[in-house]
Structures are given as structure tokens and as C-alpha cells.
Write a protein that holds these residues in place. Structure first.
Motif, PDB file in Angstrom:
ATOM      1  N   GLU A   1      45.715  42.505  38.199  1.00  0.00           N
ATOM      2  CA  GLU A   1      46.949  42.088  37.534  1.00  0.00           C
ATOM      3  C   GLU A   1      48.120  42.080  38.513  1.00  0.00           C
ATOM      4  OE1 GLU A   1      47.824  40.469  34.636  1.00  0.00           O
ATOM      5  OE2 GLU A   1      47.605  42.187  33.269  1.00  0.00           O
TER       6      GLU A   1
ATOM      7  N   THR B   1      50.698  37.241  36.768  1.00  0.00           N
ATOM      8  CA  THR B   1      49.620  37.030  35.791  1.00  0.00           C
ATOM      9  C   THR B   1      50.039  37.517  34.409  1.00  0.00           C
ATOM     10  OG1 THR B   1      48.525  39.134  36.366  1.00  0.00           O
ATOM     11  CG2 THR B   1      47.804  37.158  37.539  1.00  0.00           C
TER      12      THR B   1
ATOM     13  N   SER C   1      45.764  34.534  32.469  1.00  0.00           N
ATOM     14  CA  SER C   1      45.286  34.216  33.811  1.00  0.00           C
ATOM     15  C   SER C   1      43.826  33.786  33.737  1.00  0.00           C
ATOM     16  CB  SER C   1      45.416  35.440  34.730  1.00  0.00           C
ATOM     17  OG  SER C   1      44.662  35.271  35.911  1.00  0.00           O
TER      18      SER C   1
END
Length: 229
Positions: A124, A128, A82
Motif C-alpha cells: 500500500e 493506492t 489498486s
């Protein structure tokens, strides 16, 4: 020269056949320093070795030098796929294309590459985590280490987690936390983070047509826990 002298001593006294240099970024050194190391190491030590490196410094000339010296494996931190988490949360400045190029360089020189990933970090989500899986699939490392985020004392990421309400300020890491999610994240549950950590390598290496089956395996732990309750 001093390092080579110490290694000569240990090679004689302990019959070394393999060496791990646990420097966080062995390739951070200038090319000329690596060239001197390579020449001395090949002449006087000449046993296979392993290093860690950061993608920015895994350039063709540097990787070629350590490969000639006897480096057979390089471990590299991908951490996350990410870009938002990488730059805004982790404060790292390694673009995706630099990581991909670094793995291509290692493969070209016959280096056994290893990729390290961290999941369950602040901000998160399941999405991701799969961005990380996709990046690792593109890098094609020979081995993969997937770890659950552990907020160590004194780090910016622990302070960030506390400030966002994801972590109790009184939290202190225990030995059993290595495979346990400890953040209370709004986008993903602790159970899901732990389940993805267990199946991460399967998602990152097996054909995508097998992903539905892997997801069944991923959820088996929750089913077993429900039965136990």
C-alpha cells in the motif's frame, strides 16, 4: 424449505422485523435456487433483509429476485482500487468494471448499497489508497466501511507480509488492533494509514474542493501527538 421453516419459527418466537444473512456471497447460488427462495420467503417470512455479495454474482436477474423477496441492502467488498494490489497481492479477480456494474445494478433495483474497503495492506501507498477512494466515489454506495488490514494467522496475506519483512513473525492480533496499523510498509507510515482510515469516508463522499481541508484534519492527530510528547 428447511431454511424457511427455521425462519418461520424464529419469526413467531422472537417477532423478527429484520434479518441479516451473513453468508459471504449470498448471490453465489444458482438463479433457480434464488427464485425458489424468493417465492417461499415472500410468502412465509416477508420481512426486510440484508445480504453480502461478490460483484461477479450481482447480476440483474439475481438482484431482481432478492429485491422482490424483500432484500433492502447489500454489502459488497471493494477492498482496494489498486488493480495491482487486487490481483497480485490479494489474488482477487474482480475487474474495476465488474464492481462498477454491480453497484449500478443494485442502484437500479433500489437496493441500499454498502461498500467495504481495506487499507494498509501489503504494498500500500498513499496513492493506492486514493485509487480506492476514487473507485468508491464512482460506485456511489449509500454507506462505506473502511478498515485497516489485520494479518490473521494462517492466511496467505500474513505469510506474504512476513516474507516481505513488513511484519514480525511473532505477531498475534489483539483486540486493540482493529483501528491500528501493524505493517511496517516502505511506501506509507503507520500514522498515515491510521489518519487516512479516520478521514477515508470524508475523502470518499465530500466534494473534491474540500480535500485540502480534509488533509488538514487528517494531520491534526499527528500534531496533537507531537504536543503530548
Amino acid at each position: 424449505p428447511r431454511l424457511i421453516g427455521e425462519l418461520e419459527h424464529f419469526k413467531k418466537s422472537h417477532e423478527l422485523t429484520f434479518i441479516q444473512f451473513t453468508d459471504d456471497d449470498f448471490l453465489l447460488r444458482p438463479v433457480e435456487e434464488l427464485r425458489t427462495f424468493a417465492e417461499l420467503y415472500k410468502e412465509k417470512i416477508n420481512v426486510p433483509f440484508w445480504i453480502q455479495a461478490e460483484a461477479w454474482h450481482a447480476t440483474d436477474d439475481k438482484v431482481a429476485l432478492v429485491r422482490e423477496a424483500g432484500c433492502i441492502s447489500i454489502s459488497m467488498g471493494i477492498e482496494t482500487g489498486s488493480q495491482y494490489i487486487l490481483t497480485e497481492v490479494m489474488k482477487r479477480k474482480t475487474p474495476r468494471e465488474v464492481t462498477l456494474k454491480a453497484f449500478a445494478v443494485m442502484h437500479r433495483h433500489g437496493i441500499r448499497s454498502s461498500a467495504n474497503a481495506i487499507i494498509g495492506v501489503p504494498e500500500e501507498t498513499r496513492e493506492t489508497i486514493f485509487e480506492t477512494i476514487e473507485l468508491i466515489r464512482e460506485c456511489e454506495p449509500r454507506s462505506i466501511n473502511s478498515n485497516i488490514f489485520i494479518p490473521y494467522d494462517g492466511t496467505a496475506l500474513k505469510n506474504y507480509s512476513i516474507s516481505k519483512g513488513y511484519l514480525d513473525p511473532a505477531y498475534r492480533r489483539s483486540v486493540g488492533d482493529s483501528w491500528r496499523a501493524v505493517l511496517n510498509l516502505p511506501g506509507i507510515s503507520k500514522d498515515e494509514v491510521e489518519n487516512l482510515a479516520r478521514t477515508f469516508v470524508l475523502y470518499a463522499t465530500l466534494p473534491k474542493e474540500m480535500w485540502p481541508d480534509i488533509e488538514k484534519v487528517e494531520k491534526q492527530r499527528e500534531q496533537h501527538l507531537a504536543l503530548e510528547e
